[in-house]
Motif scaffolding. Structure first.
Motif, PDB file in Angstrom:
ATOM      1  N   GLN A 128      73.529  60.579   4.075  1.00 57.28           N
ATOM      2  CA  GLN A 128      72.855  61.866   4.100  1.00 57.28           C
ATOM      3  C   GLN A 128      71.336  61.694   4.047  1.00 57.28           C
ATOM      4  O   GLN A 128      70.812  60.804   3.377  1.00 57.28           O
ATOM      5  CB  GLN A 128      73.316  62.739   2.932  1.00 57.28           C
ATOM      6  N   LEU A 129      70.646  62.593   4.735  1.00 56.68           N
ATOM      7  CA  LEU A 129      69.191  62.589   4.843  1.00 56.68           C
ATOM      8  C   LEU A 129      68.642  63.780   4.066  1.00 56.68           C
ATOM      9  O   LEU A 129      69.250  64.851   4.055  1.00 56.68           O
ATOM     10  CB  LEU A 129      68.773  62.689   6.312  1.00 56.68           C
ATOM     11  N   VAL A 130      67.465  63.602   3.440  1.00 61.02           N
ATOM     12  CA  VAL A 130      66.980  64.609   2.495  1.00 61.02           C
ATOM     13  C   VAL A 130      65.497  64.897   2.720  1.00 61.02           C
ATOM     14  O   VAL A 130      64.673  63.978   2.828  1.00 61.02           O
ATOM     15  CB  VAL A 130      67.184  64.139   1.036  1.00 61.02           C
ATOM     16  N   LEU A 131      65.169  66.177   2.756  1.00 61.31           N
ATOM     17  CA  LEU A 131      63.795  66.658   2.577  1.00 61.31           C
ATOM     18  C   LEU A 131      63.717  67.307   1.203  1.00 61.31           C
ATOM     19  O   LEU A 131      64.625  68.049   0.819  1.00 61.31           O
ATOM     20  CB  LEU A 131      63.420  67.701   3.626  1.00 61.31           C
ATOM     21  N   GLU A 132      62.619  67.064   0.486  1.00 59.01           N
ATOM     22  CA  GLU A 132      62.486  67.646  -0.851  1.00 59.01           C
ATOM     23  C   GLU A 132      61.031  67.974  -1.110  1.00 59.01           C
ATOM     24  O   GLU A 132      60.133  67.249  -0.666  1.00 59.01           O
ATOM     25  CB  GLU A 132      63.003  66.670  -1.909  1.00 59.01           C
ATOM     26  N   GLY A 133      60.804  69.063  -1.844  1.00 60.85           N
ATOM     27  CA  GLY A 133      59.442  69.443  -2.187  1.00 60.85           C
ATOM     28  C   GLY A 133      59.367  70.183  -3.501  1.00 60.85           C
ATOM     29  O   GLY A 133      60.288  70.928  -3.868  1.00 60.85           O
ATOM     30  N   ASP A 140      65.222  51.546  -3.288  1.00 53.02           N
ATOM     31  CA  ASP A 140      65.930  52.376  -4.256  1.00 53.02           C
ATOM     32  C   ASP A 140      64.895  53.031  -5.162  1.00 53.02           C
ATOM     33  O   ASP A 140      63.951  52.373  -5.618  1.00 53.02           O
ATOM     34  CB  ASP A 140      66.879  51.528  -5.104  1.00 53.02           C
ATOM     35  N   VAL A 141      65.091  54.327  -5.417  1.00 56.69           N
ATOM     36  CA  VAL A 141      64.163  55.066  -6.281  1.00 56.69           C
ATOM     37  C   VAL A 141      65.002  55.717  -7.377  1.00 56.69           C
ATOM     38  O   VAL A 141      65.381  56.897  -7.287  1.00 56.69           O
ATOM     39  CB  VAL A 141      63.371  56.112  -5.487  1.00 56.69           C
ATOM     40  N   PRO A 142      65.340  54.957  -8.433  1.00 58.04           N
ATOM     41  CA  PRO A 142      66.260  55.466  -9.462  1.00 58.04           C
ATOM     42  C   PRO A 142      65.785  56.744 -10.128  1.00 58.04           C
ATOM     43  O   PRO A 142      66.612  57.597 -10.481  1.00 58.04           O
ATOM     44  CB  PRO A 142      66.332  54.305 -10.460  1.00 58.04           C
ATOM     45  N   ASP A 143      64.473  56.904 -10.312  1.00 61.49           N
ATOM     46  CA  ASP A 143      63.969  58.111 -10.968  1.00 61.49           C
ATOM     47  C   ASP A 143      64.312  59.377 -10.191  1.00 61.49           C
ATOM     48  O   ASP A 143      64.433  60.463 -10.772  1.00 61.49           O
ATOM     49  CB  ASP A 143      62.455  58.029 -11.142  1.00 61.49           C
ATOM     50  N   GLU A 144      64.468  59.252  -8.892  1.00 63.40           N
ATOM     51  CA  GLU A 144      64.809  60.391  -8.046  1.00 63.40           C
ATOM     52  C   GLU A 144      66.295  60.454  -7.722  1.00 63.40           C
ATOM     53  O   GLU A 144      66.761  61.418  -7.117  1.00 63.40           O
ATOM     54  CB  GLU A 144      64.005  60.343  -6.740  1.00 63.40           C
ATOM     55  N   PHE A 157      57.343  50.152  -4.116  1.00 62.82           N
ATOM     56  CA  PHE A 157      57.333  51.579  -3.788  1.00 62.82           C
ATOM     57  C   PHE A 157      56.621  52.340  -4.901  1.00 62.82           C
ATOM     58  O   PHE A 157      56.895  52.137  -6.088  1.00 62.82           O
ATOM     59  CB  PHE A 157      58.764  52.087  -3.656  1.00 62.82           C
ATOM     60  N   SER A 158      55.722  53.232  -4.518  1.00 61.53           N
ATOM     61  CA  SER A 158      55.102  54.150  -5.466  1.00 61.53           C
ATOM     62  C   SER A 158      54.702  55.407  -4.711  1.00 61.53           C
ATOM     63  O   SER A 158      53.804  55.373  -3.858  1.00 61.53           O
ATOM     64  CB  SER A 158      53.873  53.521  -6.136  1.00 61.53           C
ATOM     65  N   TYR A 159      55.404  56.492  -4.989  1.00 62.54           N
ATOM     66  CA  TYR A 159      55.198  57.741  -4.249  1.00 62.54           C
ATOM     67  C   TYR A 159      53.736  58.151  -4.316  1.00 62.54           C
ATOM     68  O   TYR A 159      53.141  58.208  -5.397  1.00 62.54           O
ATOM     69  CB  TYR A 159      56.081  58.821  -4.846  1.00 62.54           C
ATOM     70  N   ALA A 170      71.549  58.368  -2.289  1.00 62.59           N
ATOM     71  CA  ALA A 170      71.586  57.127  -3.073  1.00 62.59           C
ATOM     72  C   ALA A 170      72.573  56.108  -2.528  1.00 62.59           C
ATOM     73  O   ALA A 170      72.360  54.893  -2.659  1.00 62.59           O
ATOM     74  CB  ALA A 170      71.939  57.448  -4.526  1.00 62.59           C
ATOM     75  N   SER A 171      73.656  56.569  -1.899  1.00 60.65           N
ATOM     76  CA  SER A 171      74.654  55.618  -1.422  1.00 60.65           C
ATOM     77  C   SER A 171      75.252  55.973  -0.067  1.00 60.65           C
ATOM     78  O   SER A 171      75.884  55.130   0.565  1.00 60.65           O
ATOM     79  CB  SER A 171      75.795  55.493  -2.436  1.00 60.65           C
ATOM     80  N   GLY A 172      75.065  57.201   0.390  1.00 63.45           N
ATOM     81  CA  GLY A 172      75.670  57.636   1.643  1.00 63.45           C
ATOM     82  C   GLY A 172      74.658  57.785   2.756  1.00 63.45           C
ATOM     83  O   GLY A 172      73.475  57.466   2.600  1.00 63.45           O
TER      84      GLY A 172
END
Length: 333
Positions: free
Chosen positions: A287-292, A267-271, A155-157, A283-285
């Motif tokens: 839940q769904l996320v949008l982020e910007g 898994d993306v630990p930095d985020e 993975f690499s954003y 990270a564990s549940g």
């Protein structure tokens, strides 16, 4: 623990937050606070109905447009994109597929490398911003970046990968990217206040994006005048909740593709999160996320499909939303 104005207002004040915070559950908005100005020079206050740019939050809309084309048989996840790109972008590995781009595992070189020493108010675009009003116009910026690693290795954003996805979607369908998103994503979801206005001609209900906590410098010289697959859509807090309900109900793409999007792949630990297919995951549940995050935009919307609860923080400064996002995380954690 519930969210109250008494607990949130001091955090927003300390962060000089400008924007809107909402909590929706089911069909009801249960909490709303608005702070700061949509237009500072004219002292136009942000309101719960103000629309904001959500930067990379738009990548999920790109992913959904592509997945609609997959569902329609126009594309397949395992299609190599070279067949659509032709002679363009020759440094992209011939093995890169649609799925690699969606999952940020393509390894292609990025025109905007967020792992570098990058600040949101840097002038990062190498083409005049007024020329960047359609996807094909981004080709010169996407070109010339060597492949970073073999497709599928990790993975690499990658921002550029989502511009390539927009280009692939356009060429495969014969329609422009903005029309595709509006027809294939916004319309079936019932989003009436989500779209792609030009940055130099924003409607009155769209907040200007400010570079700093004070002052009147906005982001018009820092972003494409009409961005494409890696960000650039504007929306409202109510439309975001409508979006989540439509997505999880299978009204945009069918349930089997929703399951693909929400299946944890990395898994993306930095985020502090995981990634699915075009979508951030808790990270564990569940839940769904949008982020910007970009010049003049800081944003996160988190949805818990178990309870139908959405918590959204939409900011029109580069940095101000992050302390507020931290302060409201408990509502859906």
């Amino acid at each position: 623990m519930s969210l109250t104005a008494e607990t949130l207002d001091p955090v927003a004040a300390d962060a000089a937050f400008s924007g809107v915070v909402t909590v929706h559950t089911g069909d009801e908005r249960t909490f709303t606070r608005a702070y700061g100005f949509a237009h500072r020079a004219l002292q136009v206050a942000n309101t719960p109905e103000t629309r904001f740019g959500i930067a990379s939050g738009g990548k999920t809309f790109t992913a959904l447009a592509v997945l609609r084309l997959v569902d329609d048989g126009v594309l397949r996840l395992d299609d190599p994109v070279r067949g659509v790109l032709g002679d363009d972008l020759p440094l992209i590995d011939d093995a890169v597929t649609v799925e690699h781009l969606l999952a940020h595992t393509s390894g292609i070189g990025d025109y905007l490398d967020e792992s570098a020493d990058w600040q949101a108010d840097d002038y990062v675009l190498t083409r005049p911003v007024h020329e960047l009003d359609r996807t094909e116009a981004f080709l010169p910026m996407l070109d010339g970046h060597p492949q970073s690693f073999p497709p599928g290795e990790r993975f690499s954003y990658c921002n550029g990968g989502y511009v390539v996805l927009a280009l692939v979607a356009e060429r495969a369908s014969g329609q422009g990217y903005h029309d595709l998103v509006e027809q294939l994503v916004c319309a079936p979801a019932g989003l009436t206040r989500t779209g792609f206005p030009r940055l130099d001609a924003l409607p009155g209900d769209v907040a200007l994006g400010y570079l700093d906590a004070d002052g009147d410098r906005c982001n018009v010289l820092h972003l494409p005048v009409r961005a494409t697959g890696d960000g650039g859509i504007v929306t409202s807090a109510d439309d975001l909740h409508t979006f989540w309900l439509a997505l999880t109900a299978g009204r945009i793409v069918p349930p089997e593709l929703v399951a693909e999007m929400t299946r944890p792949r990395h898994d993306v630990p930095d985020e502090g999160m995981r990634y699915g297919l075009g979508l951030w995951l808790h990270a564990s549940g569940p839940q769904l996320v949008l982020e910007g995050y970009d010049a003049g935009a800081s944003f996160r919307s988190t949805h818990d499909p178990r309870t139908g609860t959405t918590v959204s923080v939409l900011g029109n400064t580069s940095e101000g939303a992050w302390p507020v996002i931290g302060a409201v995380a408990h509502v859906v954690d």
